[in-house]
Design an enzyme around this catalytic site. Structure first.
Site, mmCIF file in Angstrom:
data_model
loop_
_atom_site.group_PDB
_atom_site.id
_atom_site.type_symbol
_atom_site.label_atom_id
_atom_site.label_comp_id
_atom_site.label_asym_id
_atom_site.label_seq_id
_atom_site.Cartn_x
_atom_site.Cartn_y
_atom_site.Cartn_z
ATOM 1 N N LYS A 73 34.138 -30.911 -31.656
ATOM 2 C CA LYS A 73 34.931 -31.870 -30.645
ATOM 3 C C LYS A 73 35.784 -31.176 -29.853
ATOM 4 O O LYS A 73 36.359 -31.175 -28.998
ATOM 5 C CB LYS A 73 35.062 -33.146 -31.115
ATOM 6 C CG LYS A 73 34.004 -34.134 -31.268
ATOM 7 C CD LYS A 73 34.673 -35.506 -31.596
ATOM 8 C CE LYS A 73 33.483 -36.613 -31.832
ATOM 9 N NZ LYS A 73 33.732 -37.763 -32.097
ATOM 10 N N ASP A 110 34.982 -41.138 -26.299
ATOM 11 C CA ASP A 110 35.528 -42.059 -27.768
ATOM 12 C C ASP A 110 36.380 -42.928 -27.222
ATOM 13 O O ASP A 110 36.341 -44.006 -27.923
ATOM 14 C CB ASP A 110 35.888 -40.976 -28.624
ATOM 15 C CG ASP A 110 34.668 -40.204 -29.221
ATOM 16 O OD1 ASP A 110 33.596 -40.543 -29.331
ATOM 17 O OD2 ASP A 110 34.831 -39.103 -29.771
#
Length: 303
Positions: A73, A110
């Site tokens: 990420k 997210d």
């Protein structure tokens, strides 16, 4: 009924290492079938040393979009043509969207996924106290979400001083209410923070079961002494959803805490990503949720 795969079928997928355990293919392919889009979504293993090759190759193949999970990420952000303001602030990317001028736009859904169940609860989090366990890429998104909720005090507990400072340093300009706590060396300080917390969020992998390590399901990121400091009525949110419930959430419920796991976060971040890739305002969230639950065997069993 799923659209038959043909020479015209477009590709989307999730990059990670490991990634074959991911629920995202079941979830997204259910949505694609309901939408009638001639796409297929696959789990795409990508070792760290091959990440750039994989990302560039998928662009050349006209891949429509990608999710990104552990451990990429942060690293994948360096491969993007540009970043959304949110991804730049968070310092982590979990969604790659085709850039109109070529390459990839890095975004972060997210934050949207994490916020969804908290907002659905109808509670006000303005001015509340939160504790975040862990300081990896997911923790960065959680901190951004908690700031958006208006939390008045956010304590991030991390076992690695270097990683903890790496998270805190870029946050200080936009999250003055965030402070760090060295997890191993300040046990009493952590217990005090937990006793004061309205919301505790676990972003670590401790307690996540897998086919190769089922015993991990018995572990909790908090010791018994730390668990006993949780205040009844507070909310404990574990980003893990295998097993359901985790050992942490079982202990929290026994203390009279409200508990949330990470399945709805997974569903909602995936739906947000699909909106970005497809340009559609409405996607079949219910079908995505049902497919994820079915893949978990009815809900008793991360992207």
């Amino acid at each position: 009924m799923p659209t038959p795969i043909s020479g015209h079928t477009a590709l989307a997928g999730v990059l990670g290492d490991p990634v074959r355990h991911s629920l995202s293919p079941a979830m997204h392919n259910a949505a694609l079938a309901e939408l009638g889009l001639d796409w297929v979504y696959l789990a795409l293993p990508a070792p760290a040393e091959e990440l750039e090759t994989v990302v560039r190759g998928l662009e050349a193949l006209d891949c429509r979009g990608l999710n990104v999970t552990l451990p990429h990420k942060q690293a994948v952000a360096r491969l993007c043509r540009s970043l959304s303001p949110l991804a730049e602030r968070v310092g982590a990317v979990n969604t790659l969207v085709r850039h109109p001028e070529g390459g990839w736009l890095g975004d972060n859904t997210d934050v949207t996924g994490f916020l969804a169940p908290l907002r659905a609860s109808g509670s006000s989090w303005h001015g509340r106290r939160a504790v975040v366990l862990g300081c990896g890429g997911s923790a960065r998104a959680v901190v951004a979400a908690l700031v958006e909720l208006g939390c008045g005090a956010i304590t991030v507990a991390g076992r690695s001083s270097a990683r903890l400072e790496g998270l805190l340093s870029p946050c200080r300009s936009w999250a003055p209410q965030v402070q760090g706590l060295a997890w191993d060396s300040q046990t009493e300080s952590l217990q005090h923070a937990l006793a004061q917390a309205d919301l505790v969020v676990n972003t670590t992998p401790v307690g996540m079961a897998s086919a190769t390590n089922p015993e991990a399901a018995q572990q909790s990121p908090l010791t018994l002494a730390e668990l006993e400091t949780l205040r009844p009525g507070s909310t404990v949110y574990d980003l893990i959803y295998t097993p359901r419930p985790t050992a942490l959430l079982q202990a929290a419920s026994a203390r009279g805490c409200q508990s949330l796991d990470g399945l709805e976060m997974l569903v909602q971040q995936g739906a947000a990503a699909l909106r970005l890739w497809s340009g559609l305002e409405t996607v079949p969230v219910a079908a995505m949720r049902a497919a994820a639950l079915a893949q978990l065997g009815g809900g008793n069993s991360r992207p």
